[in-house]
Design an enzyme around this catalytic site. Structure first.
Site, short mmCIF file in Angstrom:
data_model
loop_
_atom_site.label_atom_id
_atom_site.label_comp_id
_atom_site.label_asym_id
_atom_site.label_seq_id
_atom_site.Cartn_x
_atom_site.Cartn_y
_atom_site.Cartn_z
CB ILE A 133 -0.98 0.01 1.19
CG1 ILE A 133 -2.14 0.98 0.93
CG2 ILE A 133 -0.27 0.36 2.50
CD1 ILE A 133 -3.01 0.61 -0.23
CB ALA A 134 4.22 2.01 1.37
CG HIS A 186 -2.19 1.51 11.53
ND1 HIS A 186 -3.38 1.31 10.85
CD2 HIS A 186 -1.22 1.06 10.69
CE1 HIS A 186 -3.14 0.78 9.67
NE2 HIS A 186 -1.84 0.62 9.55
CE LYS A 241 -7.56 -0.72 4.45
NZ LYS A 241 -7.29 -2.15 4.70
CG ASP A 265 -7.34 -6.16 4.51
OD1 ASP A 265 -6.91 -5.01 4.31
OD2 ASP A 265 -7.16 -7.10 3.71
#
Length: 351
Positions: A13-14, A77, A95, A176
């Site tokens: 995702i990065a 997170h 998220k 997720d």
């Protein structure tokens, strides 16, 4: 003046964050950070970032960094986002914001005490199909939204890596995938307060690694732990009587499916898989399909819009609008669903 950005956590995702920052003239990518230093070096070379570190503390102590994207596994997170806020950085956190209610409460407090911005990566809010729907909603076209239904099913879609490890993920498809579609419906419903949840989870099929002849999305790590649920289903009730029904899976004997729908007293909308509005005029039911570039979720445009939005927040042009308070409400909903699944009874959501 550009905003100087660091990205912490450099999994799949990065890459989307890095691409969007790289393409935005208001951002300057100055550093990347990952405990896997070889991966960090590879990402830095890929995106032309000069500074590489395996220690997030170096990012927090650097006054030359204005803001960070937090793209680490879910259970990390909260501590990393809070450390960044208290170091004076604005934060875009993937998220779910946190996996527990106490962690979310701590982040709300950190935002209040530091005055820095925290934005949650609810990227589906920023795709064209959602933006158009929101504009119609705000104009009263659908009236009061009293019901919504969100479904995101994968037949054999456990990515492995930390996604399948409950100690790092906090849960499976509910936390997720479900978090995206729950948030999108809740956002379009006007973000009412949740009062209860009734849910069930199942762990009957596993990661389905026996399945052949099928290309599957896999996490950056080759490890294949599986201590999360396969399938989750729930109903969330809100103040005023509105309800949201949710179903999401990594493994299920069903076709892959995504469906997001909202229903109001004047009309409704299917946001996924393709935007379609349903209403009536002159005693006749109408199905109205807007003419826009992408009727479904446009991942690339959604990310570009989200990053541009975050950069506006960093420059002080607009306030955060996917806030820590909203992340806290999501943590309450997700925690209540998992608690209900464990107890077999409806769970009241208290504050």
């Amino acid at each position: 003046m550009t905003t100087r950005i660091a990205v912490i956590g450099l999994g799949s995702i990065a890459v989307e964050h890095l691409k969007a920052y790289q393409q935005n003239p208001q951002a300057e990518l100055v550093a990347v950070c990952d405990v896997d230093l070889e991966r960090a070096k590879a990402r830095a070379e890929q995106f032309g970032v000069e500074r590489v570190t395996g220690d997030a503390a170096e990012i927090f102590s650097d006054p030359g960094i204005d803001a960070v994207s937090v793209c680490v596994p879910n259970t990390l997170h909260a501590p990393i986002a809070e450390a960044a806020l208290r170091a004076g950085k604005d934060v875009l956190v993937e998220k779910p914001m946190t996996v527990t209610v106490p962690e979310a409460e701590s982040l709300v407090k950190a935002v209040e005490e530091t005055g820095k911005a925290l934005q949650i990566g609810y990227v589906r809010r920023y795709a064209p199909n959602a933006l158009v729907t929101k504009r119609f909603l705000d104009a009263g076209e659908f009236g009061d939204i009293y019901a919504a239904r969100a479904t995101l099913l994968r037949t054999a879609g456990n990515p492995g890596g930390w996604f399948g490890d409950v100690e790092l993920s906090g849960g499976g498809p509910l936390i997720d995938l479900g978090v995206h579609i729950i948030d999108l419906c809740w956002y379009l419903m006007g973000m009412p307060k949740a009062v209860s949840a009734s849910g069930a989870t199942f762990t009957l099929l596993g990661a389905r690694d026996n399945i052949q002849n099928l290309t599957r999305y896999k996490a950056a790590s080759a490890a294949r732990p599986n201590t999360v649920e396969d399938f989750a289903t729930a109903q969330i009730r809100f103040e005023g009587g509105a309800v949201l029904d949710v179903a999401t899976s990594y493994s299920l004997h069903a076709r892959n499916e995504i469906s997001v729908r909202i229903h109001g007293d004047k009309g409704g909308a299917e946001i996924e898989p393709e935007l379609l509005m349903i209403t009536e005029r002159h005693d006749t039911l109408l199905h109205v399909q807007p003419q826009i570039d992408s009727l479904g979720f446009d991942f690339r445009v959604g990310f570009a819009n989200q990053i541009d939005h975050f950069l506006q927040i960093c420059r002080g042009e607009i306030p955060a609008d996917a806030t820590a308070e909203q992340g806290l409400e999501m943590a309450r909903m997700l925690s209540a669903i998992y608690e209900s699944a464990k107890s077999g009874a409806e769970v009241k959501i208290t504050r």
